[in-house]
Scaffold this motif. Structure first.
Motif, mmCIF file in Angstrom:
data_model
loop_
_atom_site.group_PDB
_atom_site.id
_atom_site.type_symbol
_atom_site.label_atom_id
_atom_site.label_comp_id
_atom_site.label_asym_id
_atom_site.label_seq_id
_atom_site.Cartn_x
_atom_site.Cartn_y
_atom_site.Cartn_z
ATOM 1 N N ASN A 1 63.494 49.452 129.399
ATOM 2 C CA ASN A 1 64.484 49.532 128.619
ATOM 3 C C ASN A 1 65.340 48.135 129.089
ATOM 4 N N ALA B 1 73.881 42.480 135.614
ATOM 5 C CA ALA B 1 73.892 43.050 134.411
ATOM 6 C C ALA B 1 72.668 42.674 133.383
ATOM 7 N N PRO B 2 72.256 43.367 132.362
ATOM 8 C CA PRO B 2 72.998 44.872 131.974
ATOM 9 C C PRO B 2 72.453 46.045 133.250
ATOM 10 N N HIS B 3 73.171 46.978 133.263
ATOM 11 C CA HIS B 3 72.918 47.917 134.347
ATOM 12 C C HIS B 3 73.093 49.257 133.635
ATOM 13 N N ALA B 4 72.206 50.223 134.108
ATOM 14 C CA ALA B 4 72.362 51.655 133.490
ATOM 15 C C ALA B 4 73.838 51.977 133.832
ATOM 16 N N THR B 5 74.315 52.899 132.787
ATOM 17 C CA THR B 5 75.723 53.486 133.052
ATOM 18 C C THR B 5 75.884 54.455 134.248
ATOM 19 N N GLN C 1 66.505 56.679 124.875
ATOM 20 C CA GLN C 1 66.150 55.530 123.715
ATOM 21 C C GLN C 1 65.203 56.026 122.674
ATOM 22 N N LEU D 1 67.007 47.613 131.705
ATOM 23 C CA LEU D 1 68.181 47.854 132.545
ATOM 24 C C LEU D 1 68.039 47.985 133.841
ATOM 25 N N TRP D 2 69.237 47.464 134.643
ATOM 26 C CA TRP D 2 69.083 47.513 136.295
ATOM 27 C C TRP D 2 69.263 49.119 136.533
ATOM 28 N N ALA D 3 68.859 49.715 137.554
ATOM 29 C CA ALA D 3 69.074 51.068 137.865
ATOM 30 C C ALA D 3 68.438 51.244 139.204
ATOM 31 N N ARG E 1 64.844 46.672 137.966
ATOM 32 C CA ARG E 1 65.056 46.694 136.441
ATOM 33 C C ARG E 1 63.924 47.079 135.847
#
Length: 162
Positions: free
Chosen positions: A45, A137-141, A96, A47-49, A41
């Motif tokens: 930002n 969630a939330p994770h990177a696209t 971002q 986000l999980w990635a 994480r």
């Protein structure tokens, strides 16, 4: 090393905010014996990635992948296989902070590593192992796309370079 001290950070400062820059780096999918994928994480930002980052001068892309995994997780990959290169117009993103990059990213699969997982670093606020069908969630696209690349690699053994 901070973003401002990194090669890409120094390049961005030199070029300014408006220029599209080429970002060269690596992403690394670490998969354990149970089929789980390591996600971090991100502290910037939330986000999980997957562990990832940019090359530094003097790095090979493999060294970049190993360094980024270590910096973000405390683990050092010992068995790495390149499974894809992501590049071209489809790899152009605005982050971002409003900076636009066209990426040239080598995606690696790591199936062995040394060290103990660290869940908090300068770049991460958490880390954990997740089954691909149970992503946090939330994770990177990028995460679902990377998992599709991994599935393709597992099925065909093909290196993908669109």
């Amino acid at each position: 090393m901070s973003w401002a001290e990194s090669y890409h950070g120094r390049l961005r400062a030199f070029a300014g905010d408006e220029e599209v820059l080429i970002f060269v780096g690596a992403r690394c999918l670490l998969r354990d014996d149970g089929g789980r994928i390591l996600l971090i994480r991100r502290s910037d930002n939330g986000l999980w990635a997957v562990p990832a980052g940019g090359m530094e001068l003097g790095d090979s892309v493999r060294q970049c992948a190993v360094r980024e995994v270590w910096e973000e997780t405390g683990l050092t990959p010992t068995e790495l296989a390149p499974i894809a290169i992501l590049s071209g117009a489809d790899s152009t993103v605005t982050n971002q902070w409003g900076h636009t990059y066209q990426s040239h990213i080598t995606v690696f699969l790591a199936t062995a590593w040394t060290g103990e997982l660290v869940t908090r670093t300068d770049e991460t606020i958490d880390a954990g192992w997740f089954h691909p069908d149970q992503l946090p969630a939330p994770h990177a696209t990028s995460v679902p796309a990377l998992l599709r690349l991994l599935e393709h690699y597992d099925r065909t053994g093909e290196f993908v370079a669109p």
